[in-house]
Design a protein around this motif. Structure first.
Motif, short mmCIF file in Angstrom:
data_model
loop_
_atom_site.label_atom_id
_atom_site.label_comp_id
_atom_site.label_asym_id
_atom_site.label_seq_id
_atom_site.Cartn_x
_atom_site.Cartn_y
_atom_site.Cartn_z
N MET A 1 0.85 -1.15 0.00
CA MET A 1 0.00 0.00 0.00
C MET A 1 0.90 1.22 0.00
O MET A 1 1.93 1.26 0.68
N THR A 2 0.51 2.25 -0.74
CA THR A 2 1.26 3.49 -0.80
C THR A 2 0.40 4.61 -0.23
O THR A 2 -0.69 4.88 -0.73
N ILE A 3 0.90 5.25 0.84
CA ILE A 3 0.19 6.34 1.50
C ILE A 3 0.63 7.64 0.84
O ILE A 3 1.83 7.94 0.77
N THR A 4 -0.33 8.43 0.36
CA THR A 4 -0.01 9.67 -0.33
C THR A 4 -0.42 10.92 0.43
O THR A 4 0.06 12.01 0.13
N ALA A 5 -1.33 10.78 1.40
CA ALA A 5 -1.79 11.94 2.17
C ALA A 5 -2.30 11.49 3.52
O ALA A 5 -2.64 10.32 3.71
N VAL A 6 -2.35 12.43 4.45
CA VAL A 6 -2.93 12.18 5.77
C VAL A 6 -4.04 13.19 6.01
O VAL A 6 -4.01 14.30 5.48
N THR A 55 6.73 12.90 0.05
CA THR A 55 7.12 11.67 -0.63
C THR A 55 6.13 10.58 -0.25
O THR A 55 5.94 10.32 0.94
N PRO A 56 5.47 9.92 -1.21
CA PRO A 56 4.57 8.82 -0.84
C PRO A 56 5.31 7.74 -0.06
O PRO A 56 6.50 7.48 -0.30
N THR A 103 -3.22 3.96 -1.89
CA THR A 103 -3.56 3.11 -3.04
C THR A 103 -2.93 1.75 -2.81
O THR A 103 -1.92 1.63 -2.11
N GLY A 104 -3.51 0.75 -3.40
CA GLY A 104 -2.98 -0.61 -3.29
C GLY A 104 -2.10 -0.92 -4.48
O GLY A 104 -1.85 -0.09 -5.34
N PRO A 113 13.78 3.15 9.60
CA PRO A 113 12.80 4.24 9.67
C PRO A 113 12.85 5.11 8.43
O PRO A 113 13.87 5.18 7.75
N ALA A 114 11.75 5.78 8.14
CA ALA A 114 11.65 6.68 7.01
C ALA A 114 11.35 8.09 7.53
O ALA A 114 10.91 8.25 8.66
N THR A 115 11.60 9.07 6.71
CA THR A 115 11.32 10.47 7.07
C THR A 115 10.45 11.07 5.99
O THR A 115 10.64 10.81 4.81
N ASP A 116 9.45 11.87 6.41
CA ASP A 116 8.54 12.49 5.45
C ASP A 116 8.01 13.78 6.05
O ASP A 116 8.35 14.14 7.19
#
Length: 120
Positions: A1-6, A55-56, A103-104, A113-116
């Motif tokens: 799954m790709t997260i593009t917004a919160v 960044t997604p 999106t799937g 860990p990631a940074t965004d």
């Protein structure tokens, strides 16, 4: 799954302060109900305002490497000028997002860990 917004809670939904980064003991005088005046940046008076990530973030399926994915959101919280003095030099647990946009599909998951961030 790709997260593009919160999607964020309102700008009146405050964080709770804690004495250490373990977030186990609340900081006296710096609670969400005090209020702490610590909120998500760019939150509005309406719950659920959507903010696109810089960044997604691609998260692997359950049981795969880097799931759960730990993410540090930089410059996405702020303390208002009305914050109690007890909130200085304090660790915070910000309120939960009200939702995410994702999106799937198949993609390589990010490493943890990631940074965004988001900018508006």
């Amino acid at each position: 799954m790709t997260i593009t917004a919160v999607q964020l809670p309102t700008n009146k939904t405050y964080a709770t302060g804690y004495t250490t980064n373990a977030l186990t003991t609340t900081q006296a005088g710096c609670l969400a109900a005090t209020p702490s005046a610590v909120t998500w940046n760019f939150s509005t008076g309406t719950s659920g305002s959507s903010h696109t990530l810089t960044t997604p973030l691609t998260v692997g399926a359950s049981g795969q490497a880097n799931n759960p994915l730990a993410v540090t959101l930089t410059n996405d919280a702020s303390m208002g000028t009305t914050a109690p003095a007890a909130c200085a030099a304090t660790y915070f647990s910000l309120p939960s997002f009200t939702g995410i946009t994702a999106t799937g599909g198949s993609a390589t998951s990010m490493t943890t860990p990631a940074t965004d961030a988001w900018t508006s």
